[in-house]
Design a protein around this motif. Structure first.
Motif, mmCIF file in Angstrom:
data_model
loop_
_atom_site.group_PDB
_atom_site.id
_atom_site.type_symbol
_atom_site.label_atom_id
_atom_site.label_comp_id
_atom_site.label_asym_id
_atom_site.label_seq_id
_atom_site.Cartn_x
_atom_site.Cartn_y
_atom_site.Cartn_z
ATOM 1 N N HIS A 85 0.837 -1.197 0.000
ATOM 2 C CA HIS A 85 0.000 0.000 0.000
ATOM 3 C C HIS A 85 0.876 1.253 0.000
ATOM 4 O O HIS A 85 0.624 2.220 -0.739
ATOM 5 C CB HIS A 85 -0.930 0.001 1.218
ATOM 6 N N ASP A 86 1.889 1.206 0.889
ATOM 7 C CA ASP A 86 2.756 2.378 1.005
ATOM 8 C C ASP A 86 3.588 2.598 -0.261
ATOM 9 O O ASP A 86 3.812 3.733 -0.692
ATOM 10 C CB ASP A 86 3.701 2.221 2.210
ATOM 11 N N ILE A 87 4.073 1.498 -0.882
ATOM 12 C CA ILE A 87 4.976 1.618 -2.034
ATOM 13 C C ILE A 87 4.212 1.913 -3.319
ATOM 14 O O ILE A 87 4.550 2.832 -4.077
ATOM 15 C CB ILE A 87 5.807 0.326 -2.193
ATOM 16 N N PHE A 88 3.146 1.113 -3.578
ATOM 17 C CA PHE A 88 2.473 1.210 -4.880
ATOM 18 C C PHE A 88 1.203 2.043 -4.848
ATOM 19 O O PHE A 88 0.695 2.429 -5.909
ATOM 20 C CB PHE A 88 2.124 -0.201 -5.391
ATOM 21 N N GLY A 89 0.674 2.292 -3.664
ATOM 22 C CA GLY A 89 -0.551 3.080 -3.560
ATOM 23 C C GLY A 89 -1.780 2.185 -3.588
ATOM 24 O O GLY A 89 -1.781 1.101 -4.169
ATOM 25 N N GLN B 1 -4.654 2.399 -5.172
ATOM 26 C CA GLN B 1 -5.347 2.122 -6.434
ATOM 27 C C GLN B 1 -4.749 0.911 -7.144
ATOM 28 O O GLN B 1 -5.462 0.041 -7.659
ATOM 29 C CB GLN B 1 -5.286 3.342 -7.351
ATOM 30 N N ILE B 2 -3.418 0.837 -7.202
ATOM 31 C CA ILE B 2 -2.760 -0.295 -7.861
ATOM 32 C C ILE B 2 -3.013 -1.571 -7.063
ATOM 33 O O ILE B 2 -3.293 -2.639 -7.632
ATOM 34 C CB ILE B 2 -1.247 -0.032 -7.997
ATOM 35 N N VAL B 3 -2.924 -1.464 -5.758
ATOM 36 C CA VAL B 3 -3.161 -2.637 -4.915
ATOM 37 C C VAL B 3 -4.587 -3.151 -5.084
ATOM 38 O O VAL B 3 -4.832 -4.371 -5.126
ATOM 39 C CB VAL B 3 -2.867 -2.321 -3.437
ATOM 40 N N ASP B 4 -5.573 -2.229 -5.212
ATOM 41 C CA ASP B 4 -6.966 -2.627 -5.409
ATOM 42 C C ASP B 4 -7.138 -3.443 -6.684
ATOM 43 O O ASP B 4 -7.907 -4.410 -6.719
ATOM 44 C CB ASP B 4 -7.885 -1.400 -5.464
ATOM 45 N N VAL B 5 -6.420 -3.037 -7.749
ATOM 46 C CA VAL B 5 -6.498 -3.769 -9.021
ATOM 47 C C VAL B 5 -6.002 -5.196 -8.822
ATOM 48 O O VAL B 5 -6.615 -6.173 -9.278
ATOM 49 C CB VAL B 5 -5.663 -3.070 -10.121
ATOM 50 N N PHE B 6 -4.884 -5.332 -8.124
ATOM 51 C CA PHE B 6 -4.339 -6.670 -7.865
ATOM 52 C C PHE B 6 -5.248 -7.470 -6.926
ATOM 53 O O PHE B 6 -5.372 -8.688 -7.051
ATOM 54 C CB PHE B 6 -2.925 -6.559 -7.286
ATOM 55 N N ASP B 7 -5.915 -6.743 -5.965
ATOM 56 C CA ASP B 7 -6.848 -7.428 -5.067
ATOM 57 C C ASP B 7 -7.980 -8.062 -5.867
ATOM 58 O O ASP B 7 -8.349 -9.227 -5.641
ATOM 59 C CB ASP B 7 -7.445 -6.445 -4.051
ATOM 60 N N LEU B 8 -8.534 -7.312 -6.820
ATOM 61 C CA LEU B 8 -9.637 -7.814 -7.636
ATOM 62 C C LEU B 8 -9.184 -9.013 -8.477
ATOM 63 O O LEU B 8 -9.896 -10.009 -8.617
ATOM 64 C CB LEU B 8 -10.185 -6.718 -8.549
ATOM 65 N N THR B 9 -7.973 -8.899 -9.028
ATOM 66 C CA THR B 9 -7.444 -9.985 -9.853
ATOM 67 C C THR B 9 -7.277 -11.256 -9.023
ATOM 68 O O THR B 9 -7.635 -12.368 -9.444
ATOM 69 C CB THR B 9 -6.085 -9.588 -10.457
ATOM 70 N N GLN B 10 -6.735 -11.095 -7.819
ATOM 71 C CA GLN B 10 -6.532 -12.261 -6.930
ATOM 72 C C GLN B 10 -7.855 -12.894 -6.535
ATOM 73 O O GLN B 10 -7.981 -14.115 -6.484
ATOM 74 C CB GLN B 10 -5.762 -11.829 -5.668
ATOM 75 N N GLU B 11 -8.865 -12.057 -6.275
ATOM 76 C CA GLU B 11 -10.180 -12.575 -5.890
ATOM 77 C C GLU B 11 -10.805 -13.361 -7.039
ATOM 78 O O GLU B 11 -11.404 -14.425 -6.828
ATOM 79 C CB GLU B 11 -11.096 -11.423 -5.473
ATOM 80 N N GLU B 12 -10.670 -12.820 -8.273
ATOM 81 C CA GLU B 12 -11.231 -13.509 -9.434
ATOM 82 C C GLU B 12 -10.537 -14.852 -9.667
ATOM 83 O O GLU B 12 -11.188 -15.864 -9.946
ATOM 84 C CB GLU B 12 -11.090 -12.629 -10.686
#
Length: 209
Positions: A183-187, A189-200
């Motif tokens: 979160h601190d490094i990438f922010g 918004q980017i982490v949220d995109v990866f979160d959605l990808t991991q959930e899918e």
């Protein structure tokens, strides 16, 4: 185990209950059942007790028969003069006397058996007690060994459990720290995109199982 004579001496002044008549004795074998030795002695003891009960009942029945025969003899004698001879009555009386003698012999045989049976019952009961004690102590020794083995297993499992609890906690802490650093490094918004990808991907794997 020591031999029967040793225990007979040690228990000479002790009163041992008739085991087969005690429900608590039967419950000793509720889990493991009775071995062949115990079954054989139990059957022998039961037979002695049955013979004892039958002999007592036979004596009662024989005494009742004897009493009836005696009454028949008395009835035939009443009102008869010494000069009077009734062949039928005399034969009946002779038969009754013969039957009384036979009944007396049978009563005597039953009484002789009743004198012998207590000794046989006591001896069989003592053997059954020794066999039962040997069986139970052997099972208790076996149980103790198994308890000790289980205790060792429990201690090992507890050690492994503690290790795995610590490992689990470390992994959870590590995952939280990694997520916070991302979160601190990438922010966010980017982490949220990866979160959605991991959930899918996780959902697709779950559906494919």
């Amino acid at each position: 185990m020591r031999d029967l004579e040793y225990f007979r001496g040690a228990l000479s002044d002790k009163k041992v209950p008739i085991l087969v008549l005690d429900q608590k004795w039967h419950r000793l074998f509720a889990i493991h059942g009775k071995n062949e030795e115990i079954k054989e002695i139990e059957e022998e003891l039961n037979n002695f007790l049955k013979r004892q009960g039958q002999a007592n009942q036979d004596i009662k029945d024989l005494k009742r028969i004897k009493s009836n025969l005696m009454e028949g003899i008395v009835a035939n004698m009443e009102g008869k003069s010494e000069e009077y001879h009734d062949p039928v009555a005399e034969k009946t009386m002779d038969d009754n006397k013969r039957l009384i003698n036979e009944v007396n012999e049978k009563i005597e045989a039953c009484e002789d058996e009743l004198l012998e049976l207590p000794k046989l019952i006591k001896e069989a009961n003592e053997r059954l007690m020794i066999a039962s004690m040997s069986f139970c102590y052997e099972k208790m020794r076996s149980n103790t060994e198994e308890v000790q083995e289980i205790d060792v297993w429990i201690k090992q499992v507890r050690v492994e459990l503690k290790k795995n609890i610590i490992k689990k906690q470390n992994r959870e802490i590590n995952s939280r720290e990694m997520y916070a650093y991302m979160h601190d490094i990438f922010g966010p918004q980017i982490v949220d995109v990866f979160d959605l990808t991991q959930e899918e991907e996780a959902q697709e794997e779950k559906e494919s199982e």
